[in-house]
Enzyme design. Structure first.
Site, short mmCIF file in Angstrom:
data_model
loop_
_atom_site.label_atom_id
_atom_site.label_comp_id
_atom_site.label_asym_id
_atom_site.label_seq_id
_atom_site.Cartn_x
_atom_site.Cartn_y
_atom_site.Cartn_z
N ARG A 270 0.87 -1.18 0.00
CA ARG A 270 0.00 0.00 0.00
C ARG A 270 0.90 1.23 0.00
O ARG A 270 1.45 1.60 1.03
CB ARG A 270 -0.87 -0.03 1.27
CG ARG A 270 -2.03 0.95 1.28
CD ARG A 270 -2.58 1.11 2.71
NE ARG A 270 -1.74 2.01 3.46
CZ ARG A 270 -1.60 1.98 4.79
NH1 ARG A 270 -2.23 1.08 5.52
NH2 ARG A 270 -0.81 2.85 5.40
N HIS A 274 -3.57 4.68 4.51
CA HIS A 274 -4.68 3.73 4.55
C HIS A 274 -5.92 4.34 3.87
O HIS A 274 -6.53 3.75 2.99
CB HIS A 274 -5.00 3.34 5.98
CG HIS A 274 -6.28 2.58 6.12
ND1 HIS A 274 -6.44 1.30 5.64
CD2 HIS A 274 -7.48 2.94 6.63
CE1 HIS A 274 -7.68 0.90 5.88
NE2 HIS A 274 -8.33 1.87 6.47
N TYR A 283 3.74 5.54 11.75
CA TYR A 283 4.00 4.13 12.07
C TYR A 283 4.90 3.39 11.08
O TYR A 283 5.20 2.22 11.29
CB TYR A 283 2.67 3.37 12.24
CG TYR A 283 1.70 3.50 11.07
CD1 TYR A 283 1.86 2.74 9.92
CD2 TYR A 283 0.63 4.39 11.13
CE1 TYR A 283 0.99 2.87 8.86
CE2 TYR A 283 -0.26 4.51 10.07
CZ TYR A 283 -0.08 3.75 8.95
OH TYR A 283 -0.95 3.87 7.89
C1 LIG Z 1 -15.03 -5.42 11.28
C2 LIG Z 1 -14.21 -4.21 11.05
N1 LIG Z 1 -13.34 -3.81 12.00
C3 LIG Z 1 -12.60 -2.70 11.82
C4 LIG Z 1 -12.71 -1.97 10.68
C5 LIG Z 1 -11.88 -0.71 10.50
N2 LIG Z 1 -10.88 -0.91 9.46
C6 LIG Z 1 -11.10 -0.50 8.20
S1 LIG Z 1 -9.87 -0.96 7.19
C7 LIG Z 1 -9.02 -1.71 8.40
C8 LIG Z 1 -7.73 -2.41 8.08
C9 LIG Z 1 -7.89 -3.42 7.02
O1 LIG Z 1 -6.68 -3.99 6.68
P1 LIG Z 1 -6.54 -5.04 5.49
O2 LIG Z 1 -7.54 -6.13 5.68
O3 LIG Z 1 -5.12 -5.41 5.41
O4 LIG Z 1 -7.00 -4.24 4.19
P2 LIG Z 1 -6.33 -2.92 3.56
O5 LIG Z 1 -7.05 -1.76 4.17
O6 LIG Z 1 -4.89 -2.92 3.88
O7 LIG Z 1 -6.60 -2.98 2.10
C10 LIG Z 1 -9.69 -1.60 9.61
C11 LIG Z 1 -9.21 -2.10 10.90
C12 LIG Z 1 -13.64 -2.40 9.71
N3 LIG Z 1 -13.82 -1.74 8.56
N4 LIG Z 1 -14.37 -3.52 9.92
#
Ligand SMILES: Cc1ncc(C[n+]2csc(CCOP(=O)(O)OP(=O)(O)O)c2C)c(N)n1
Ligand SMILES: [Mg+2]
Lengths: 381, 325
Positions: A270, A274, A283
């Site tokens: 990425r 985020h 971080y």
């Molecule tokens: C059930 C849930 N918990 C927390 C969140 C908040 N949240 C949004 S994105 C994220 C991180 C996701 O990481 P990853 O699965 O690696 O996907 P990326 O964003 O890196 O594409 C979090 C914790 C959420 N959307 N849904």
């Protein structure tokens, strides 16, 4: 197993290093892989290049529009273009994709209007496209949920009895490295496995779940988890559009012919924050970002095209022009996108009538109208 | 005295609790190095270490389930759920286990777990980031449910919740994180956790609110005062248990009551308030208890949220309507 080997760090002993399927090196050199022959015409490669450039431009434009206050938020796909275009272009018309909130490149492959995507992040709708028309489900914001939906959909395909026929279909479930910790995702693996469902689990391991590095989610390479669930898993260079295309094609074909699920871990990065509200300097190190810049998914295709005389300067210019024009239209379209009507809140909540909600809706309509009543002799109440 | 935002007051409260009791842990997604997406846990991992401030895997059921295990082993976990809409993967652990283990163990087991949930809308977010799920939890016996509305309460209530031997669902009004007030961080002379407070005295109508809606109600009361109508605003602070005494004392005096919350009115917390007030104040009521809140529709896309959320006009309108009976 060291923690480093999870991330495939270069100092990992050869034996422990996970195999990374790659067909195009970061320098733009074509390499062969015995299991993944890929025959692309010059035009095919130019098309892939155009796709990559356009989705990056859509993304950059959306980030800019967010900075200008036109969108509430944007989840950038910067760095993940190859994983999305490679897998997205592997899909056929019958297949069904189940995305997260970051799959703008796959959305593009499934002909979802970029402006519709922007509408979601602008706060005009929660989705807004027809998943059936596009073979592309709505964005799912809650981490991991969609993997179960994709599995159930695949179980439906199975029950339709189309596997192995010309109208065979498969599903592809997109999710991130962080999502692999969710119960839903692990349950999807179990359901898909025991029912041998026609599904491809496409994990974009972009190394981060907001601020949490991969080590917070796993101690083994993610693709290896598949083995424990009873289906094949493999790791592909997620910045290599050729490899992503070839690997996903094969996994989808296996699914469509009744050979069950595959987990693909697209190893990528990425490059941006985020989302537009995130500040990655809190971080992670700039040096890490810099090292991934050298593996850029677009530059290597360009190098390949140039190196093999498959495209001239005119071609690259034209692609730029197309992208620029597209960005301009997107900008204008976004700025002039109307807000939804207040009463639209009550639409599509139920299929059949719901008298109580309708009563609320009518009361609210009357309340809104009370502000618009022309001033008469009587004082407004 | 120091001037603190609500978010910083929570941060200071967490810090105090961690200093005072080495068993207090903080856990959740991104709470460590990042300090949480709202920075409520900012600096805590740096000062208390990774053993006490845990960046968990991304799994809410796992977070709450392991918090229960840690509590069984004598720790006091403070869990952060990143946004209201993401508490549901943990609903089973909260409702089926956290709430009921004391009773199941005939009182032998205590689960002093605090679950912090940033709640409510008004920040222009995408779906699942603006919800008000309090009624699901107030409906579950065994949980204490509180909601802070200002920095002073945030600082006190988070510490009181951590000290509670029972599980506490702690709602934080996310769009008020940046509101400022003077907070005495050296004092522990606080109102009881489960007490309501009259935050603006008045004569004509009692307005009940909690969390993010309190400020809106105070603004409505100021506007009403200009028109000669005097609203008494009560910040409930605690939803379960409810400080019904403070409420009935006020309603018995004013004879009129409006309840305001962001959650849908239908089957919302206001329904319980209306029923209870009707029972307790029946002969003093001049009109039915009216409710202002979200509609019976899912939280809308953010470009429509100002219509969905109770605002000054809708609160004043309801106050007016109590005079129509
Ligand atoms: C059930 C849930 N918990 C927390 C969140 C908040 N949240 C949004 S994105 C994220 C991180 C996701 O990481 P990853 O699965 O690696 O996907 P990326 O964003 O890196 O594409 C979090 C914790 C959420 N959307 N849904
Ligand atoms: Mg990720």
């Amino acid at each position: 197993m060291t923690i480093d080997s999870v991330r495939g760090a270069p100092d990992t002993p050869e034996l422990d290093r996970p195999e990374l399927i790659q067909l195009l090196t970061p320098e733009g050199e074509r390499v062969e892989h015995p299991d993944y022959p890929l025959d692309l015409s010059a035009e095919d490669v130019r098309d892939l290049y155009r796709d990559l450039v356009i989705v990056r431009r859509i993304d950059l434009e959306a980030v800019a529009l967010t900075r200008q206050g036109e969108l509430g938020l944007w989840a950038s796909l910067l760095g993940q273009e190859a994983a999305q275009i490679g897998s997205g272009r592997a899909l056929n018309d019958h297949d069904m994709a189940f995305p997260t909130y970051r799959e703008h490149g796959v959305a593009y492959c499934r002909n979802v209007e970029p402006l519709t995507l922007l509408g979601l992040f602008r706060g005009v709708s929660h989705g807004g496209w027809d998943p059936k028309e596009h073979g592309f489900h709505l964005y799912t914001v809650v981490i991991g949920s969609q993997t179960l939906h994709a599995t159930g959909y695949a179980m439906g395909i199975q029950r339709d009895g189309v596997l192995g026929t010309p109208s065979a279909a498969a599903t592809i479930a997109y999710f991130g490295d962080g999502a692999t910790s969710q119960g839903d995702v692990n349950e999807a693996f179990v359901f898909a496995s025991v029912s041998n469902a026609p599904i491809v689990f496409f994990c974009q391991n972009n190394q981060w779940a907001i601020s949490e590095p991969l080590e917070r989610q796993t101690r083994i390479p993610l693709y290896k988890r598949a083995q424990g669930f009873g289906f094949p898993g493999l790791r592909v260079d997620g910045n290599d559009v050729f490899a992503c295309l070839a690997v996903t094609r094969k996994a989808l074909e296996n699914a469509r012919t009744g050979q069950g699920p595959t987990l693909i871990e697209a190893f990528t990065y990425r490059m941006g924050a985020h989302t537009t509200t995130d500040d990655p300097t809190r971080y992670r190190l700039k040096a890490e970002e810099e090292s991934w810049k050298l593996k850029d998914p677009i530059e290597r295709v360009k190098a390949y095209l140039v190196r093999n005389d498959l495209a001239d300067a005119g071609f690259f210019e034209k692609v730029e022009d197309v992208a620029t024009q597209m960005a301009k239209e997107l900008r204008e379209g976004c700025r002039s996108m109307p807000d939804p009507e207040p009463l639209a809140m009550f639409e599509n909540v139920y299929a059949d009538e719901h008298p109580m909600m309708t009563e609320e809706q009518e009361q609210f309509a009357a309340y809104l109208a009370s502000f618009e009543e022309p001033a008469s002799g009587e004082e407004a109440k | 005295m120091s001037t603190l935002t609500l978010g910083k007051a929570l941060n200071e409260g967490l810090r105090k609790a961690m200093e005072n009791d080495p068993k207090v842990l903080v856990m959740g997604e991104d709470v460590g190095k990042l300090g949480g997406v709202f920075r409520i846990t900012d600096g805590l991992q740096k000062d208390f270490g990774e053993e006490r401030v845990i960046d968990t895997p991304l799994a809410e059921s796992g977070i709450v389930g392991t918090a229960i295990g840690l509590a069984l082993r004598g720790y006091r976990p403070v869990v952060e759920i990143q946004f209201d809409g993401f508490v549901f993967p943990a609903a089973d652990q909260i409702i089926t286990q956290l709430a009921k283990m004391r009773m199941r163990s005939l009182g032998k087991l205590s689960l002093p777990v605090v679950i912090r949930i940033p709640c409510g809308g008004g920040i222009g977010a995408v779906e699942h980031h603006s919800e008000s799920p309090e009624a699901y939890f107030t409906h579950t016996a065994g949980l204490r449910v509180v909601a802070c509305s200002n920095p002073v309460d945030a600082f006190a209530m988070i510490q009181q919740s951590i000290a509670s031997p029972d599980p506490v669902i702690f709602f934080e009004p996310k769009r008020r994180y940046w509101e400022k007030a003077e907070v005495d961080t050296d004092s522990a002379d606080w109102a009881p956790l489960h007490s309501a407070q009259v935050v603006r005295p008045g004569e004509h109508v009692t307005v009940l609110a909690y969390g993010p809606a309190v400020k809106t109600c105070l603004e409505a009361a100021s506007a009403a005062a200009e028109e000669g109508r005097s609203l008494e605003v009560i910040d409930l602070r605690s939803l379960n248990p409810l400080d019904i005494e403070t409420v009935t004392k006020s309603v018995n005096r004013t004879g009129r009551c409006v309840v305001v919350h962001e959650a849908p009115v239908f089957n919302g917390y206001g329904a319980e308030l209306a029923a209870r007030i009707t029972e307790k104040c029946f002969y003093r009521l001049e009109s039915p208890v009216l409710r202002v809140g979200g509609f019976s529709a899912p939280y809308p896309p953010s470009r429509n949220e100002d219509h969905y959320l109770p605002d000054l006009d809708r609160i004043l309108d309801a106050a007016d309507r109590t005079f129509a009976w």
